[in-house]
Design an enzyme around this catalytic site. Structure first.
Site, PDB file in Angstrom:
ATOM      1  CG  ASP A  37      -9.189  13.306 -16.486  1.00 19.25           C
ATOM      2  OD1 ASP A  37      -8.518  12.663 -17.313  1.00 19.25           O
ATOM      3  OD2 ASP A  37     -10.128  12.806 -15.848  1.00 19.25           O
ATOM      4  CE1 TYR A  76     -17.023   8.394 -16.221  1.00 20.98           C
ATOM      5  CE2 TYR A  76     -15.747   8.680 -14.210  1.00 20.98           C
ATOM      6  CZ  TYR A  76     -16.581   7.910 -15.020  1.00 20.98           C
ATOM      7  OH  TYR A  76     -16.969   6.670 -14.596  1.00 20.98           O
ATOM      8  CE  LYS A 133     -12.281   4.835 -19.144  1.00 23.03           C
ATOM      9  NZ  LYS A 133     -12.129   5.303 -17.809  1.00 23.03           N
ATOM     10  NE  ARG A 152      -2.912   0.372   3.322  1.00 19.51           N
ATOM     11  CZ  ARG A 152      -2.379   0.816   4.469  1.00 19.51           C
ATOM     12  NH1 ARG A 152      -1.950   2.062   4.560  1.00 19.51           N
ATOM     13  NH2 ARG A 152      -2.281   0.033   5.516  1.00 19.51           N
TER      14      ARG A 152
HETATM   15  N1  PLP Z   1     -11.524  10.643 -16.091  1.00 21.82           N
HETATM   16  C1  PLP Z   1     -12.093  10.431 -17.284  1.00 21.82           C
HETATM   17  C2  PLP Z   1     -11.958  11.465 -18.357  1.00 21.82           C
HETATM   18  C3  PLP Z   1     -12.817   9.260 -17.516  1.00 21.82           C
HETATM   19  O1  PLP Z   1     -13.372   9.068 -18.723  1.00 21.82           O
HETATM   20  C4  PLP Z   1     -12.937   8.305 -16.472  1.00 21.82           C
HETATM   21  C5  PLP Z   1     -13.706   7.073 -16.671  1.00 21.82           C
HETATM   22  O2  PLP Z   1     -14.384   6.897 -17.654  1.00 21.82           O
HETATM   23  C6  PLP Z   1     -12.338   8.584 -15.247  1.00 21.82           C
HETATM   24  C7  PLP Z   1     -11.617   9.751 -15.082  1.00 21.82           C
HETATM   25  C8  PLP Z   1     -12.438   7.592 -14.107  1.00 21.82           C
HETATM   26  O3  PLP Z   1     -11.618   6.510 -14.365  1.00 21.82           O
HETATM   27  P1  PLP Z   1     -11.833   5.038 -13.754  1.00 21.82           P
HETATM   28  O4  PLP Z   1     -13.064   4.482 -14.397  1.00 21.82           O
HETATM   29  O5  PLP Z   1     -10.587   4.322 -14.126  1.00 21.82           O
HETATM   30  O6  PLP Z   1     -12.013   5.187 -12.286  1.00 21.82           O
END
Ligand code: PLP
Length: 421
Positions: free
Chosen positions: A185, A113, A210, A60
């Site tokens: 992001d 998101y 992703k 961790r």
């Molecule tokens: N940021 C973006 C732009 C996303 O598209 C997503 C998920 O689709 C996330 C963060 C969150 O990621 P996770 O599903 O790996 O927790």
């Protein structure tokens, strides 16, 4: 550890942060699938906890396989260091919770998101952290929202799901002017296509689920920043909240990273062809893809972003039922959330990824109920276009119009619906 870093991202994706396996000379990264690490003696254990001797303690808190991933992604983003996390949301929450406290205020782009929105609009409220959601296409809106207790700005570009592109240089310079942290992001473009640090971003996060991983078999995230910030994130959000990545997932992501630059090339070229096809089809009303000349974000290609990525959003010339029938007819595109995988995916943000927004909030954020989002995969592009075409061709365009009638006639009954094939 080999400290090989290059000015070329293709080389860094394969070599940066590489651990030399001195015992066996393994070419592939050794997978340290262990929860804990054995100390030579009690003194050494105590010294490691006290930070007086180097070495791993407990996964961790850190793990050699994970460390290699962190070094590699940090090098690719052009940043000092990184902290890998269990999911993309663990990366978003780690970046926010480490830097905000009760009584603080932050500014987020209105459209983000869905779960990032839920975190900011619901969860942070419980801790007395106030969030202003603003339309960042006009950076002046950010300046106008800054208060005395504002600490941080959060955004995505291009925005999930409507592909709006934000001006990173202007937004980060507003952040600097007001002494705010800028958190970007970068999931949609990856460091291959966009490095937000070049425009002044302080923290760059990813859903590594992703493109970074790219094979649809992992959920993970990563935060990149300065050495001090990453240390702080590790010592608080990871050590004490616990959103640490599994070493096996870190290992899989590194396998994916080796091909990221060539995968992004193909995602982009496939998406460009698909977007141009969609734009030419009479049953498609609007296509949102920054690679198209018609897209307002097209002007950012070159300087801010190398190319437009692999995600496209569009609206059809039909109603919601027609839209779901269209999705249900797809053969090669799988109906699934997520993006950035080899497989092409299709989903409906309003009822799926962006359902944490209320319908009114969605409308206000520019996420229409009829929006469809696709993640264009690595299949042969002709097959992708053929699949979209067979389903688009079957859409019955419902146009409701008023026929001119004598005033005595009830206008409602004069509305006609035309079905065209
Ligand atoms: N940021 C973006 C732009 C996303 O598209 C997503 C998920 O689709 C996330 C963060 C969150 O990621 P996770 O599903 O790996 O927790």
């Amino acid at each position: 550890m080999t400290k090989y870093t290059s000015k070329h991202i293709e080389t860094n994706a394969i070599h940066a942060g590489r651990i030399n396996d001195e015992q066996f000379g393994s070419l592939a990264t050794p997978l340290y699938q262990t929860s804990t690490f054995i100390f030579d003696d009690a003194q050494q254990g105590g010294d490691r906890f006290a930070g007086e001797s180097e070495g791993y303690i407990y996964t961790r808190l850190g793990n050699p396989t994970t460390r290699q991933l962190e070094k590699r992604v940090a090098a690719m983003e052009g940043m000092d260091d990184a902290a890998a996390t269990a999911t993309g949301m663990a990366a978003v929450s780690a970046a926010l919770l480490t830097n905000l406290q009760s009584g603080d205020h932050m500014i987020s782009s209105k459209a983000v998101y869905g779960c990032s929105y839920a975190l900011m609009s619901h969860m942070l409220k419980k801790f007395n952290i106030e969030v202003s959601f603003v339309d960042m296409t006009n950076p002046e809106n950010i300046s106008a929202a800054v208060k005395e207790n504002t600490k941080l700005i959060f955004l995505e570009t291009p925005i999930n799901p409507n592909l709006v592109v934000l001006d990173l240089a202007s937004i980060c310079s507003i952040a600097k002017k007001h002494n705010l942290l800028s958190v970007v992001d970068n999931t949609f473009l990856t460091p291959v296509l966009q490095q937000p640090v070049k425009f002044g971003a302080d923290i760059v996060i990813h859903s590594a689920t992703k493109y970074l991983n790219g094979h649809g078999d992992v959920v993970a995230g990563i935060v990149c920043s300065s050495f001090e910030m990453i240390n702080e994130i590790k010592m608080t959000a990871l050590k004490d909240i616990g959103g640490t990545i599994s070493p096996h997932d870190a290992w899989l992501i590194m396998r994916g990273l080796k091909t990221l630059p060539i995968r992004m090339d193909r995602h982009c070229s496939n998406a460009q062809t698909v977007a141009e096809f969609l734009e030419s089809h009479p049953n498609v009303a609007t296509v949102y893809y920054p690679g198209l000349k018609s897209h307002p974000g097209n002007k950012f290609i070159g300087e801010q972003m190398k190319a437009a990525g692999g995600v496209i959003a569009f609206e059809l010339n039909t109603d919601l039922t027609g839209g779901s029938d269209f999705i249900n007819r797809m053969n090669l595109f799988s109906i699934a959330v997520s993006l950035g995988d080899a497989e092409s995916l299709i989903q409906h943000p309003a009822s799926m990824t962006h359902s944490p927004y209320t319908p009114e909030e969605r409308q206000d954020a520019g996420i229409s109920d009829s929006l469809i989002r696709i993640s264009v995969g690595l299949e042969n592009v002709e097959d992708l276009v053929t699949d979209l075409k067979q389903s688009l061709d079957l859409i019955k365009v419902k146009a409701v119009f008023n026929v001119k009638t004598p005033s005595s006639v009830d206008t409602d009954s004069s509305k006609q619906t035309v079905d065209t094939l």
